[in-house]
Design an enzyme around this catalytic site. Structure first.
Site, short mmCIF file in Angstrom:
data_model
loop_
_atom_site.label_atom_id
_atom_site.label_comp_id
_atom_site.label_asym_id
_atom_site.label_seq_id
_atom_site.Cartn_x
_atom_site.Cartn_y
_atom_site.Cartn_z
N ALA A 224 0.85 -1.19 0.00
CA ALA A 224 0.00 0.00 0.00
C ALA A 224 0.88 1.24 0.00
O ALA A 224 1.91 1.27 0.67
CB ALA A 224 -0.91 0.00 1.23
N VAL A 225 0.44 2.24 -0.75
CA VAL A 225 1.17 3.51 -0.85
C VAL A 225 0.16 4.64 -0.67
O VAL A 225 -0.95 4.59 -1.23
CB VAL A 225 1.88 3.64 -2.21
N ARG A 231 3.07 6.97 -8.04
CA ARG A 231 3.87 7.25 -9.23
C ARG A 231 5.19 7.97 -8.88
O ARG A 231 5.68 8.79 -9.65
CB ARG A 231 3.07 8.07 -10.25
N LYS A 233 7.79 5.91 -7.45
CA LYS A 233 8.70 4.76 -7.30
C LYS A 233 8.71 4.17 -5.89
O LYS A 233 9.63 3.41 -5.54
CB LYS A 233 10.14 5.16 -7.67
N ALA A 235 6.45 1.98 -4.63
CA ALA A 235 6.17 0.54 -4.78
C ALA A 235 7.37 -0.20 -5.36
O ALA A 235 7.66 -1.33 -4.96
CB ALA A 235 4.94 0.35 -5.67
N ASP A 262 -6.05 -5.17 -13.90
CA ASP A 262 -5.24 -4.03 -13.42
C ASP A 262 -3.93 -4.02 -14.22
O ASP A 262 -2.91 -4.54 -13.79
CB ASP A 262 -4.97 -4.15 -11.93
N ALA A 264 -1.87 -1.63 -14.96
CA ALA A 264 -0.77 -0.87 -14.39
C ALA A 264 -0.01 -1.69 -13.36
O ALA A 264 1.23 -1.70 -13.34
CB ALA A 264 -1.30 0.42 -13.75
N TYR A 269 4.77 -5.19 -11.87
CA TYR A 269 5.38 -6.45 -11.41
C TYR A 269 6.18 -7.12 -12.51
O TYR A 269 7.21 -7.75 -12.24
CB TYR A 269 4.28 -7.38 -10.89
#
Length: 305
Positions: A224-225, A231, A233, A235, A262, A264, A269
């Protein structure tokens, strides 16, 4: 008027004998004999030890916690990096630094972010619960604030359960912060946690069957961010920290799940080295659930040239 009859203490004699319980029973017995005139009555009481009562309470508490965790795992099992929006003791800090064996306990310092293991103090654990709750909470039309607080409490309860019941080399909560928090230009939110990810050692058969000879793997979940730091970096830095932890713990594979639609997340990944190996069956969409993909990554140290 009826008179209240009071017992005459001179008519009663009370004797008490204690019996030592057998080796097979932890309980103790006490025997009281009451004499009333020529009649005798023998009363035997069996007392349950305090430890048994404590065990029953702990078992009940664990059952309720498992119920909460089941719901939490259902919500946070799929990685969604583009999510919405007391001080620690010196011994805890030293443990983290010595265990990770990095610069000040940081697994990764890249893209302006540093990632380390969670330090188990109240303030930081509440920050983790806040980040994950904002990421996975589903808004409701009425009393959304109340439901959010309940959900955040469930997340914190699940985190406490995992920390207390998992060995240090089987579960880790990794947190990301700004690399330089001493700058005056940073706001209060930028000085705290900006991202979180859970890493757990698992051996589920539906994943192990796709691994080449490995019996266990590291499962990445709950990433989680904060919405403000998407956007940037964060993650990517968290995923790199999972790679470092994989090598430290001596495992060969990482695994995670993402929603098939998803694009994106799947692209993130894929760029991090994960590849799709299986998908949920088609009937999952018939019952109103999103279809997920299973992605794995092998440690670079184990790759053949």
């Amino acid at each position: 008027m009826a008179q209240l009859l009071k017992p005459n203490p001179n008519k009663y004699t009370l004797s008490k004998r204690n019996f030592r319980g057998s080796s097979s029973s932890p309980c103790s017995r006490s025997c009281n004999r009451v004499r009333l005139g020529n009649k005798k009555k023998r009363l035997v009481y069996c007392l349950k030890p305090k430890s048994a009562v404590v065990d029953e309470r702990e078992t009940s508490s664990k059952k309720s916690t498992r119920t909460i965790l089941k719901e939490q795992r259902r919500r946070a099992d799929v990685l969604v990096p583009s999510s919405s929006s007391s001080s620690s003791s010196s011994s805890s800090v030293e443990l983290v630094e010595n265990e990770i064996d990095g610069q000040l306990g940081h697994l990764v310092t890249e893209f302006g972010w540093k990632v380390r293991r969670l330090i188990e103090n109240e303030d930081e654990m509440r920050e983790v619960a806040q980040v994950q709750a904002e990421a996975f909470h589903v808004p409701v039309a009425f009393f959304d604030d109340v439901f959010f607080e309940f959900f955040k409490a469930e997340v914190l309860s699940g985190l406490l359960y995992k920390l207390r019941n998992s060995p240090p080399d089987r579960y880790a909560c990794l947190v990301a912060k700004a690399a330089d928090t001493s700058l005056d230009t940073l706001s209060l939110s930028e000085q705290g946690l900006v991202g979180v990810v859970d890493v757990t050692v698992l051996n589920n058969k539906d994943v192990v069957q796709h691994l080449d000879g490995a019996e266990e793997y590291l499962y990445v979940s709950g990433i989680a961010v904060f919405n403000k730091f998407r956007r940037q970096k964060v993650a990517t830095a968290l995923l790199k920290a999972c790679d470092v932890l994989l090598n430290i713990w001596g495992f060969e594979y990482l695994a995670l799940r993402a929603y098939e639609d998803d694009s994106a997340a799947c692209r993130l990944y894929t760029n991090a080295g994960y590849r799709i190996i299986s998908k949920d069956p088609l009937w999952t969409a018939w019952i109103g659930r999103k279809r997920r993909v299973l992605m794995i990554k092998r440690s670079n140290s184990c790759m053949c040239p």
